[in-house]
Scaffold this motif. Structure first.
Motif, PDB file in Angstrom:
ATOM      1  N   ALA A 191       0.835  -1.203   0.000  1.00 19.68           N
ATOM      2  CA  ALA A 191       0.000   0.000   0.000  1.00 19.68           C
ATOM      3  C   ALA A 191       0.869   1.253   0.000  1.00 19.68           C
ATOM      4  CB  ALA A 191      -0.924  -0.001   1.204  1.00 19.68           C
ATOM      5  N   ALA A 192       1.901   1.276   0.828  1.00 21.08           N
ATOM      6  CA  ALA A 192       2.793   2.430   0.900  1.00 21.08           C
ATOM      7  C   ALA A 192       3.521   2.644  -0.418  1.00 21.08           C
ATOM      8  CB  ALA A 192       3.802   2.237   2.038  1.00 21.08           C
ATOM      9  N   ALA A 193       3.937   1.558  -1.043  1.00 19.70           N
ATOM     10  CA  ALA A 193       4.636   1.659  -2.327  1.00 19.70           C
ATOM     11  C   ALA A 193       3.707   2.213  -3.410  1.00 19.70           C
ATOM     12  CB  ALA A 193       5.183   0.292  -2.735  1.00 19.70           C
ATOM     13  N   LEU A 194       2.457   1.796  -3.361  1.00 19.75           N
ATOM     14  CA  LEU A 194       1.481   2.266  -4.345  1.00 19.75           C
ATOM     15  C   LEU A 194       1.202   3.753  -4.169  1.00 19.75           C
ATOM     16  CD1 LEU A 194      -0.175   1.129  -6.665  1.00 19.75           C
ATOM     17  CD2 LEU A 194      -2.012   0.636  -5.040  1.00 19.75           C
ATOM     18  N   VAL A 195       1.051   4.182  -2.928  1.00 20.13           N
ATOM     19  CA  VAL A 195       0.837   5.600  -2.638  1.00 20.13           C
ATOM     20  C   VAL A 195       2.034   6.419  -3.130  1.00 20.13           C
ATOM     21  CG1 VAL A 195       0.637   7.303  -0.798  1.00 20.13           C
ATOM     22  CG2 VAL A 195      -0.726   5.217  -0.716  1.00 20.13           C
ATOM     23  N   ALA A 196       3.229   5.906  -2.895  1.00 16.15           N
ATOM     24  CA  ALA A 196       4.440   6.612  -3.325  1.00 16.15           C
ATOM     25  C   ALA A 196       4.480   6.763  -4.847  1.00 16.15           C
ATOM     26  CB  ALA A 196       5.680   5.867  -2.835  1.00 16.15           C
ATOM     27  N   LYS A 197       4.069   5.736  -5.558  1.00 13.53           N
ATOM     28  CA  LYS A 197       4.068   5.805  -7.016  1.00 13.53           C
ATOM     29  C   LYS A 197       3.049   6.824  -7.521  1.00 13.53           C
ATOM     30  CE  LYS A 197       5.741   1.119  -7.933  1.00 13.53           C
ATOM     31  NZ  LYS A 197       5.458  -0.194  -8.542  1.00 13.53           N
ATOM     32  N   ALA A 198       1.887   6.872  -6.871  1.00 13.48           N
ATOM     33  CA  ALA A 198       0.867   7.844  -7.271  1.00 13.48           C
ATOM     34  C   ALA A 198       1.361   9.266  -7.036  1.00 13.48           C
ATOM     35  CB  ALA A 198      -0.428   7.589  -6.503  1.00 13.48           C
ATOM     36  N   LYS A 199       2.031   9.493  -5.903  1.00  6.76           N
ATOM     37  CA  LYS A 199       2.569  10.818  -5.602  1.00  6.76           C
ATOM     38  C   LYS A 199       3.653  11.203  -6.604  1.00  6.76           C
ATOM     39  CE  LYS A 199       1.691  10.976  -0.614  1.00  6.76           C
ATOM     40  NZ  LYS A 199       2.313  11.057   0.726  1.00  6.76           N
ATOM     41  N   GLU A 200       4.530  10.267  -6.888  1.00  8.17           N
ATOM     42  CA  GLU A 200       5.626  10.537  -7.817  1.00  8.17           C
ATOM     43  C   GLU A 200       5.093  10.887  -9.210  1.00  8.17           C
ATOM     44  OE1 GLU A 200       9.633   8.326  -9.612  1.00  8.17           O
ATOM     45  OE2 GLU A 200       8.310   7.272  -8.220  1.00  8.17           O
ATOM     46  N   ALA A 201       4.029  10.200  -9.620  1.00 10.15           N
ATOM     47  CA  ALA A 201       3.447  10.438 -10.945  1.00 10.15           C
ATOM     48  C   ALA A 201       2.447  11.590 -10.948  1.00 10.15           C
ATOM     49  CB  ALA A 201       2.763   9.163 -11.445  1.00 10.15           C
ATOM     50  N   ASN A 202       2.150  12.124  -9.754  1.00 14.84           N
ATOM     51  CA  ASN A 202       1.170  13.204  -9.619  1.00 14.84           C
ATOM     52  C   ASN A 202      -0.187  12.778 -10.181  1.00 14.84           C
ATOM     53  OD1 ASN A 202       0.432  15.771  -8.702  1.00 14.84           O
ATOM     54  ND2 ASN A 202       0.684  16.662 -10.739  1.00 14.84           N
ATOM     55  N   VAL A 203      -0.576  11.551  -9.849  1.00 14.05           N
ATOM     56  CA  VAL A 203      -1.851  10.983 -10.310  1.00 14.05           C
ATOM     57  C   VAL A 203      -2.748  10.722  -9.108  1.00 14.05           C
ATOM     58  CG1 VAL A 203      -2.951   8.986 -11.402  1.00 14.05           C
ATOM     59  CG2 VAL A 203      -0.862   9.941 -12.375  1.00 14.05           C
ATOM     60  N   PHE A 204      -4.000  11.127  -9.218  1.00 14.48           N
ATOM     61  CA  PHE A 204      -4.939  10.890  -8.117  1.00 14.48           C
ATOM     62  C   PHE A 204      -5.227   9.397  -7.968  1.00 14.48           C
ATOM     63  CE2 PHE A 204      -9.269  10.016  -6.714  1.00 14.48           C
ATOM     64  CZ  PHE A 204      -9.257  10.632  -5.484  1.00 14.48           C
ATOM     65  N   MET A 205      -5.199   8.935  -6.719  1.00 12.38           N
ATOM     66  CA  MET A 205      -5.571   7.557  -6.405  1.00 12.38           C
ATOM     67  C   MET A 205      -6.323   7.563  -5.084  1.00 12.38           C
ATOM     68  SD  MET A 205      -3.171   4.231  -5.633  1.00 12.38           S
ATOM     69  CE  MET A 205      -2.595   4.930  -4.081  1.00 12.38           C
ATOM     70  N   MET A 206      -7.344   6.741  -4.990  1.00 13.03           N
ATOM     71  CA  MET A 206      -8.100   6.661  -3.740  1.00 13.03           C
ATOM     72  C   MET A 206      -8.558   5.233  -3.500  1.00 13.03           C
ATOM     73  SD  MET A 206     -11.467   8.844  -2.616  1.00 13.03           S
ATOM     74  CE  MET A 206     -12.184   8.645  -0.972  1.00 13.03           C
ATOM     75  N   GLU A 207      -8.530   4.827  -2.235  1.00 13.81           N
ATOM     76  CA  GLU A 207      -9.088   3.536  -1.850  1.00 13.81           C
ATOM     77  C   GLU A 207     -10.581   3.706  -1.608  1.00 13.81           C
ATOM     78  OE1 GLU A 207      -8.172   2.036   2.064  1.00 13.81           O
ATOM     79  OE2 GLU A 207      -8.014  -0.019   1.280  1.00 13.81           O
ATOM     80  N   GLY A 208     -11.363   2.796  -2.129  1.00  6.85           N
ATOM     81  CA  GLY A 208     -12.820   2.886  -1.993  1.00  6.85           C
ATOM     82  C   GLY A 208     -13.325   2.397  -0.648  1.00  6.85           C
TER      83      GLY A 208
END
Length: 277
Positions: A191-208
């Motif tokens: 989960a932490a790695a996924l959040v880091a990738k979203a931040k690095e790519a500046n892409v919105f991501m959310m857990e439902g």
């Protein structure tokens, strides 16, 4: 239902703004010593029966529709290069053709500013069946075909849990905002790695994790933060419903996707985080 949807939408709009200011990526809640004492109205043991509450299904659809009410504004900001974005519905691509995806698409159809344009499944036949039943114009036998479709603005991941990380990563790599059905991942490291990738790519991501968006839950969080009920030092919560282990709830017993722990037990555990933002 209208009043509930309106109240929930306001909470979600604020959440969207907060998340957007943090590179449009999810924030991970941290457990604090102050937790909420919360007991569901009708606690019961987790049992299996061949019944399913129609009322609960309807509630799910209503709440899912409020859950994504703030996304058009967020996607406009995320994809500002598309000059027509503010003039047309947000176009959704659906990954997965199971019950959860069906409920989500049903909720989207109740919104004027959302349009489901594509669905992908592990087999083309399954995607085509889903598309026929729910009026989706395009069916794909590959998840990548949906993610890479230029006509898709936002990706919804509604597949089995152990595929969530890889599909979310693919959406992020394609620069597509992504809403990932819970659980976001099967462990904290992923989960932490996924959040880091979203931040690095500046892409919105959310857990439902939809229960955090309930108006009642937002009110509980407000009361906790204001210390209206004093210092809370313990929690008791349980959750369950009659389920069919050989039918639509078979996933609950699938250890590959985390089983009951990550599909159901996360709900009472989530209340431990109510005192955090």
């Amino acid at each position: 239902a209208t009043a509930t949807a309106t109240a929930a939408s306001r909470q979600l709009q604020q959440l969207g703004k907060e998340l957007g200011s943090q590179s449009r990526a999810t924030r991970k809640d941290q457990v604090t010593p102050h937790v909420c004492f919360f007991t569901f109205e009708r606690p019961q043991a987790f049992t299996f029966r061949k019944t399913l509450s129609v009322r609960n299904i309807r509630l799910l659809v209503v709440l899912l529709s409020t859950f994504i009410a703030w996304l058009p504004e967020l996607c406009v900001a995320s994809m500002a290069s598309d000059g027509d974005m503010a003039k047309r519905p947000i176009r959704w691509g659906i990954l997965g053709s199971g019950l959860i995806s069906k409920d989500f698409v049903g909720a989207l159809k109740g919104l004027d500013d959302a349009e489901v344009v594509s669905v992908g499944a592990r087999s083309l036949e399954s995607a085509q069946k889903f598309a026929r039943e729910l009026g989706v114009p395009k069916a794909c036998g590959s998840y990548d075909d949906v993610i890479c479709d230029d006509n898709v603005d936002v990706v919804y991941v509604g597949t089995v849990a152990h595929t969530h990380v890889s599909l979310a990563e693919a959406a992020i790599a394609a620069g597509k905002p992504v809403l990932v059905e819970k659980p976001l991942a099967l462990n904290a490291a992923d989960a932490a790695a996924l959040v880091a990738k979203a931040k690095e790519a500046n892409v919105f991501m959310m857990e439902g994790m939809w229960t955090r968006c309930f108006p009642a839950v937002a009110k509980v969080r407000e009361l906790l933060n204001s210390k209206a009920i004093g210092e809370v030092v313990s929690i008791h919560a349980d959750f369950g419903w009659p389920a069919d282990p050989d039918g639509e709830h078979k996933r609950l017993l699938d250890p590959e996707s985390g089983g009951v722990a990550l599909d159901i037990a996360m709900y009472p555990l989530a209340h431990v985080l109510l005192g955090t933002n």
